[in-house]
Design a protein around this motif. Structure first.
Motif, PDB file in Angstrom:
ATOM      1  N   ARG A 193      -0.369  -0.548  -5.841  1.00 35.82           N
ATOM      2  CA  ARG A 193       0.204   0.340  -5.559  1.00 35.82           C
ATOM      3  C   ARG A 193      -0.227   0.640  -4.194  1.00 35.82           C
ATOM      4  N   PRO A 194       0.750   1.402  -3.572  1.00 35.10           N
ATOM      5  CA  PRO A 194      -0.126   1.462  -2.116  1.00 35.10           C
ATOM      6  C   PRO A 194      -1.488   2.122  -2.452  1.00 35.10           C
ATOM      7  N   ARG A 195      -2.398   1.994  -1.241  1.00 36.60           N
ATOM      8  CA  ARG A 195      -3.439   3.300  -1.507  1.00 36.60           C
ATOM      9  C   ARG A 195      -3.761   3.976  -0.680  1.00 36.60           C
ATOM     10  N   PRO A 196      -3.513   5.077  -0.807  1.00 34.42           N
ATOM     11  CA  PRO A 196      -3.756   6.243   0.301  1.00 34.42           C
ATOM     12  C   PRO A 196      -4.869   5.899   1.552  1.00 34.42           C
ATOM     13  N   ASP A 197      -4.957   6.128   3.074  1.00 33.14           N
ATOM     14  CA  ASP A 197      -5.403   5.719   4.368  1.00 33.14           C
ATOM     15  C   ASP A 197      -6.487   6.878   4.070  1.00 33.14           C
ATOM     16  N   LEU A 198      -7.792   6.259   3.783  1.00 29.95           N
ATOM     17  CA  LEU A 198      -8.823   6.710   3.755  1.00 29.95           C
ATOM     18  C   LEU A 198      -9.327   7.247   5.480  1.00 29.95           C
TER      19      LEU A 198
ATOM     20  N   ALA B  70      -7.322   9.299   6.817  1.00 33.13           N
ATOM     21  CA  ALA B  70      -5.968  10.151   6.735  1.00 33.13           C
ATOM     22  C   ALA B  70      -6.518  11.428   6.189  1.00 33.13           C
ATOM     23  N   ILE B  71      -7.265  11.222   4.722  1.00 32.42           N
ATOM     24  CA  ILE B  71      -7.860  11.927   3.336  1.00 32.42           C
ATOM     25  C   ILE B  71      -9.137  12.311   4.101  1.00 32.42           C
ATOM     26  N   THR B  72     -10.227  11.895   4.465  1.00 31.90           N
ATOM     27  CA  THR B  72     -10.979  11.969   4.930  1.00 31.90           C
ATOM     28  C   THR B  72     -11.680  13.155   6.273  1.00 31.90           C
TER      29      THR B  72
END
Length: 192
Positions: free
Chosen positions: A178-183, A185-187
């Motif tokens: 499944r699509p995983r978050p863009d690191l 964008a969340i770091t």
């Protein structure tokens, strides 16, 4: 290098874990000793105060569980149609193994939030341990996780809550990523 310090295989295990759909799981599921090892690993989580604010309920009699779940569902929705009834039965009987994690907070100076985080860690360890044993797991909630009668059926009393239903088995179909978050964008980094 001993297995305790084998970060390469540990990192690979963490990076490869994916949920399998409970409705697509097939036998075999974990045998008694494998399930014991999975639950033991699930219990090895940060737990400030050693409170064990979680417990595990293994559903051994899936047919009886399906009947009890159906009775609870129909008591609240007596006009449920065929598809709803089938969905309740499928939920209760899918996958070879079902473990329910109960959040069981303890009166303590340890904040409830910390206890809840420990519950979540136990849940994550459960799915990781299943993966490490060669199985797939699926953490589901749905209406039954929020129903007081289902909680009581499993021996729970408020303020306990159902953290989730954990279905464990072998994958019946290839797992899809499944699509995983863009690191990025969340770091963020805090530098004072």
């Amino acid at each position: 290098m001993d297995s305790f310090n084998d970060t390469t295989s540990t990192t690979a295990l963490l990076a490869s874990r994916r949920s399998g759909k409970a409705r697509e799981m097939v036998a075999p599921g974990p045998d008694a000793s494998q399930l014991q090892a999975i639950l033991a690993a699930a219990a090895r989580v940060p737990d400030h105060g050693k409170l064990n604010p979680w417990r595990f309920v293994v559903i051994d009699n899936r047919a009886a569980f399906a009947d009890a779940l159906m009775a609870i569902y129909l008591a609240g929705k007596p006009d449920a149609g065929r598809l709803e009834r089938e969905a309740v039965t499928q939920f209760a009987t899918q996958a070879p193994c079902l473990v329910v994690v109960i959040a069981s907070p303890k009166p303590s100076h340890i904040p409830a939030w910390e206890q809840e985080l420990s519950v979540g860690a136990a849940c994550q360890n459960l799915v990781l341990a299943a993966h490490a044993h060669g199985f797939v797991a699926n953490w589901l909630t749905g209406w039954a996780a929020f129903d007081d009668q289902v909680l009581a059926l499993l021996g729970g009393v408020a303020p306990e809550r159902i953290a989730g239903f954990f279905f464990i088995g072998s994958q019946g179909k290839p797992l899809e990523e499944r699509p995983r978050p863009d690191l990025a964008a969340i770091t963020s980094h805090w530098r004072g």
